[in-house]
Write a protein that holds these residues in place. Structure first.
Motif, mmCIF file in Angstrom:
data_model
loop_
_atom_site.group_PDB
_atom_site.id
_atom_site.type_symbol
_atom_site.label_atom_id
_atom_site.label_comp_id
_atom_site.label_asym_id
_atom_site.label_seq_id
_atom_site.Cartn_x
_atom_site.Cartn_y
_atom_site.Cartn_z
ATOM 1 N N GLY A 398 70.156 32.471 46.197
ATOM 2 C CA GLY A 398 71.129 31.361 45.899
ATOM 3 C C GLY A 398 71.576 30.634 47.390
ATOM 4 N N VAL A 399 71.000 31.173 48.470
ATOM 5 C CA VAL A 399 71.335 30.547 49.614
ATOM 6 C C VAL A 399 70.401 29.157 49.674
ATOM 7 C CG1 VAL A 399 70.636 30.414 52.314
ATOM 8 C CG2 VAL A 399 71.630 32.623 50.947
ATOM 9 N N PHE A 400 69.430 29.052 49.018
ATOM 10 C CA PHE A 400 68.511 27.938 48.871
ATOM 11 C C PHE A 400 69.240 26.628 48.246
ATOM 12 C CE2 PHE A 400 65.304 30.923 49.636
ATOM 13 C CZ PHE A 400 64.414 30.224 50.719
ATOM 14 N N GLU A 401 70.358 26.957 47.568
ATOM 15 C CA GLU A 401 71.144 25.768 46.829
ATOM 16 C C GLU A 401 72.038 25.043 47.957
ATOM 17 O OE1 GLU A 401 75.469 25.206 44.420
ATOM 18 O OE2 GLU A 401 74.397 27.132 44.210
ATOM 19 N N TYR A 402 72.353 25.773 49.096
ATOM 20 C CA TYR A 402 73.051 25.460 50.294
ATOM 21 C C TYR A 402 72.174 24.924 51.335
ATOM 22 C CZ TYR A 402 76.785 27.586 47.281
ATOM 23 O OH TYR A 402 77.601 28.038 46.475
ATOM 24 N N THR A 403 71.130 25.603 51.340
ATOM 25 C CA THR A 403 70.093 25.094 52.397
ATOM 26 C C THR A 403 69.447 23.653 52.160
ATOM 27 O OG1 THR A 403 69.367 27.377 52.664
ATOM 28 C CG2 THR A 403 67.869 25.573 53.231
ATOM 29 N N SER A 404 69.522 23.454 50.917
ATOM 30 C CA SER A 404 69.189 22.132 50.094
ATOM 31 C C SER A 404 70.177 21.190 50.725
ATOM 32 C CB SER A 404 69.098 22.150 48.656
ATOM 33 O OG SER A 404 68.130 22.747 48.158
ATOM 34 N N GLY A 405 71.447 21.272 50.691
ATOM 35 C CA GLY A 405 72.625 20.676 51.304
ATOM 36 C C GLY A 405 72.355 20.210 52.567
ATOM 37 N N ILE A 406 72.136 21.372 53.589
ATOM 38 C CA ILE A 406 72.071 21.342 54.939
ATOM 39 C C ILE A 406 70.989 20.316 55.356
ATOM 40 C CG2 ILE A 406 71.582 22.682 57.091
ATOM 41 C CD1 ILE A 406 73.132 25.078 55.527
ATOM 42 N N ILE A 407 69.945 20.544 54.487
ATOM 43 C CA ILE A 407 68.768 19.617 54.718
ATOM 44 C C ILE A 407 68.725 18.028 54.317
ATOM 45 C CG2 ILE A 407 66.381 19.513 54.470
ATOM 46 C CD1 ILE A 407 66.115 22.310 54.429
ATOM 47 N N LEU A 408 69.350 18.138 53.005
ATOM 48 C CA LEU A 408 69.287 16.888 52.607
ATOM 49 C C LEU A 408 70.371 15.830 52.792
ATOM 50 C CD1 LEU A 408 68.083 17.709 48.769
ATOM 51 C CD2 LEU A 408 67.103 16.402 50.538
ATOM 52 N N VAL A 409 71.688 16.366 53.191
ATOM 53 C CA VAL A 409 72.945 15.566 53.376
ATOM 54 C C VAL A 409 72.398 14.606 54.715
ATOM 55 C CG1 VAL A 409 75.342 15.409 54.465
ATOM 56 C CG2 VAL A 409 74.682 16.803 52.424
ATOM 57 N N PRO A 410 72.018 15.103 55.824
ATOM 58 C CA PRO A 410 71.651 14.086 56.774
ATOM 59 C C PRO A 410 70.519 13.237 56.596
ATOM 60 C CG PRO A 410 71.556 16.545 57.734
ATOM 61 C CD PRO A 410 71.860 16.470 56.285
ATOM 62 N N LEU A 411 69.533 13.834 55.649
ATOM 63 C CA LEU A 411 68.334 12.794 55.213
ATOM 64 C C LEU A 411 69.288 11.557 54.384
ATOM 65 C CD1 LEU A 411 65.525 12.183 55.099
ATOM 66 C CD2 LEU A 411 65.490 13.726 53.014
ATOM 67 N N TYR A 412 70.032 11.955 53.258
ATOM 68 C CA TYR A 412 70.403 11.160 52.299
ATOM 69 C C TYR A 412 71.401 9.881 53.224
ATOM 70 C CZ TYR A 412 73.461 9.522 48.480
ATOM 71 O OH TYR A 412 74.080 8.757 47.858
ATOM 72 N N ASP A 413 72.161 10.653 54.198
ATOM 73 C CA ASP A 413 73.369 9.671 54.741
ATOM 74 C C ASP A 413 72.468 8.922 55.894
ATOM 75 O OD1 ASP A 413 76.348 9.289 55.066
ATOM 76 O OD2 ASP A 413 75.621 9.518 57.200
ATOM 77 N N LYS A 414 71.698 9.113 56.306
ATOM 78 C CA LYS A 414 71.008 8.455 57.544
ATOM 79 C C LYS A 414 69.685 7.708 56.989
ATOM 80 C CE LYS A 414 74.080 9.791 60.403
ATOM 81 N NZ LYS A 414 75.004 8.827 60.865
ATOM 82 N N VAL A 415 69.099 8.164 56.120
ATOM 83 C CA VAL A 415 67.746 7.707 55.631
ATOM 84 C C VAL A 415 67.733 6.851 54.212
ATOM 85 C CG1 VAL A 415 65.204 7.893 55.182
ATOM 86 C CG2 VAL A 415 66.458 8.950 57.169
#
Length: 590
Positions: A398-415
């Motif tokens: 279940g941690v991978f749901e939030y790991t996705s957020g940790i990895i993707l939010v910077p990528l989504y916001d900046k790229v």
């Protein structure tokens, strides 16, 4: 002029707030009516924006760390501590979690109507801190420790401790429920929505707010839970207590930099007044000229005038609440709010009603999220958890749901957003409704992935003759579940920050905390919807002598059908969302 020769002052009064331009054209004060801690007009250079949001994001991260540090291991903790049946422990925790999504209504009313968002956050964070400390005390004071007993002869001691733990949990539910509807909105308040650059920052803020949430939950689920597995009761809750204390420190430390919006009105009172007045005036005709409807005039350019909503032609029946009758004109009796309401009051209720379909479709989205922490886990428990010589804890996926957020939010916001912005011309890349729609679609893919994995798992069980051996793991590695967890994590990266910003932007200024509380309420309804859905599935599929889709031994059932049904419901819900999102967009364009 002396020093004033370097500045030209263009003062426009918004109540007590003034807009002042310096020689570079930069606004000196905020335009949205926000004030500093002392009630003075907020200076743009000294308050708000990312400087103040740093403290809010830190507080959110630590608060989530504290809450999930308590909740993640709570069923096992109270089962062992109180010697309860696991089903009773699960029911207790479920009721407690549901309560945390109802209490936000209380916090929202206090914030919007009485004490403001800042003091609501401080007060309820303190309550949550006391609640976590109460759990530590229940494991530290001998009178609450269970005695060595035989069967029913220790009942009085168990009841005493059970009550003490429930008090602690109730305080935590009350505290986190009061914080939830305010903290995200309070961060949004730090950006002047009448400033183009700050408005763009605000969209980015909600993405990073979700990032902070994911970091807090990840740390709690991955590290704090490990401490609780290996430590005493009181030690296990010490880290959440420290996290909550740090959260409060973050909020207080940012006080000099915050922008504050003064509370305005009791939202439920004004809504009921519109409903009652429109029913009382049911026989009156709504004039074609909307300027003839009742509206108070404060004179000048007060902040109240600035935030008044313009009349719309939807839900015309509610306009009857603002129709001035002949009797009121003759008697000049325009002061009974239960018989005559302003256009602004009517439009506030209209705005909430127009948001309702978008809000309602979010319930199904969050119902799918509940399955991530329930049915996904049940599926994983019947799979091979070994990776080489290491055995993976099912809950850890279940941690991978939030790991996705940790990895993707910077990528989504900046790229991703800058790239998409070039094609759409939208300053935020995707519109908020487009983001939510993408989140709906990816959640469907998550359910489909879960169904495919379960179909494969059941086929392997049949081929190897392991259908009736539910104690033995099916030789399908648990890592096959990763795509469904990651997909749902991506879904939340798109949908949750967009929901926060959408309800912030589209709700009336005076009702922003309340609208955010309703968003939290959709999470709670998601729990109830999932529970009802599973009860219906069990009832309908196990009639007569049928074993059903969800028997005790899932190898004999069809959990894959459950996932396919969930995917179908989610897909239908997505189509409904698209229809209402298009209607909402058309209505806004009028």
């Amino acid at each position: 002029m002396a020093a004033g020769e370097n500045y030209h002052n263009s003062l426009t009064s918004f109540g007590q707030c003034y807009v002042q331009n310096d020689s570079s054209g930069e606004l000196y004060y905020t335009i949205d009516g926000s004030v500093d801690f002392y009630g003075e007009p907020a200076l743009k250079q000294d308050t708000g924006k990312w400087r103040s949001c740093f403290f809010i994001l830190g507080a959110e991260c630590c608060e989530r760390m504290a809450f999930y540090g308590v909740s993640s291991h709570l069923v096992d903790s109270i089962t062992k501590k109180l010697d309860l049946q696991r089903v009773i422990a699960v029911q207790t925790v479920t009721i407690w979690q549901g309560t945390t999504y109802i209490v936000p209504l209380i916090g929202a009313i206090l914030a919007d109507s009485y004490i403001g968002r800042y003091w609501t956050i401080v007060a309820f964070s303190s309550i949550q801190f006391i609640g976590v400390c109460a759990l530590i005390i229940t494991g530290s004071i001998p009178t609450f420790e269970p005695t060595v007993c035989v069967e029913r002869y220790c009942a009085s001691t168990a009841v005493r401790q059970y009550t003490a733990i429930l008090v602690g949990l109730s305080l935590i539910a009350l505290g986190t429920g009061g914080v939830k509807p305010c903290v995200a909105v309070f961060g949004g308040d730090q950006f002047d929505e009448y400033d183009l650059r700050e408005r763009r920052m605000k969209g980015s803020y909600f993405n990073w707010f979700y990032f902070a949430t994911c970091v807090g939950i990840f740390v709690a689920s991955f590290f704090i839970v490990r401490i609780q597995y290996t430590s005493a009761w009181s030690v296990g809750f010490l880290v959440p207590a420290l996290s909550m204390g740090i959260s409060i420190a973050f909020i207080l430390s940012g006080t000099p930099f915050y922008r504050f919006h003064k509370p305005r009105q009791n939202p439920f009172t004004t809504m009921f007044q519109v409903l009652v007045a429109s029913c009382r005036n049911w026989n009156l005709d709504v004039p074609e000229d909307s300027s003839l409807l009742y509206e108070t005039q404060n004179g000048g350019f007060t902040i109240e005038e600035k935030f008044k909503l313009k009349h719309t032609d939807t839900l015309r029946f509610l306009d009857k609440a603002a129709v001035i009758s002949n009797a009121e004109l003759v008697n000049e009796n325009l002061y009974n709010p239960w018989r005559l309401c302003t256009v602004n009051q009517v439009e506030q209720l209209k705005a909430l009603i127009n948001l309702f379909p978008i809000w309602a479709t979010g319930i199904t989205l969050h119902a799918a999220r509940v399955q991530v922490s329930t049915l996904f886990v049940e599926q994983g428990m019947l799979m091979d958890t070994k990776i080489d010589s290491f055995s993976l804890n099912v809950d850890l996926l279940g941690v991978f749901e939030y790991t996705s957020g940790i990895i993707l939010v910077p990528l989504y916001d900046k790229v991703i957003i800058p790239i998409v912005r070039r094609f759409t011309g939208n300053e935020k890349g995707f519109s908020k409704l487009q983001q939510i729609g993408i989140g709906h679609f990816i959640s469907v893919l998550s359910m489909v992935a879960a169904a495919i994995v379960e179909t494969i798992r059941l086929n392997i069980a049949k081929e190897l003759g392991l259908v009736y051996h539910d104690k033995n793991a099916i030789p399908l590695n648990i890592l096959w579940q990763l795509p469904q967890y990651i997909l749902f994590g991506i879904s939340m990266v798109f949908s949750y920050p967009a929901q926060l910003e959408f309800f912030y932007d589209e709700s009336p200024v005076a009702l922003r905390s309340l609208c955010n509380a309703f968003l939290m309420l959709s999470f709670g309804f998601g729990y109830y919807m999932t529970s009802s859905f599973l009860h219906i599935v069990k009832y309908c599929t196990s009639k007569g002598d049928k074993i059903g889709w969800l028997p005790k031994n899932l190898n004999e059932g069809h959990l894959d059908y459950v996932f396919w049904t969930s995917a179908g419901i989610s897909f239908l819900n997505m189509l409904i969302f698209i229809i209402y999102a298009m209607k909402f967009k058309q209505r806004k364009a009028l």
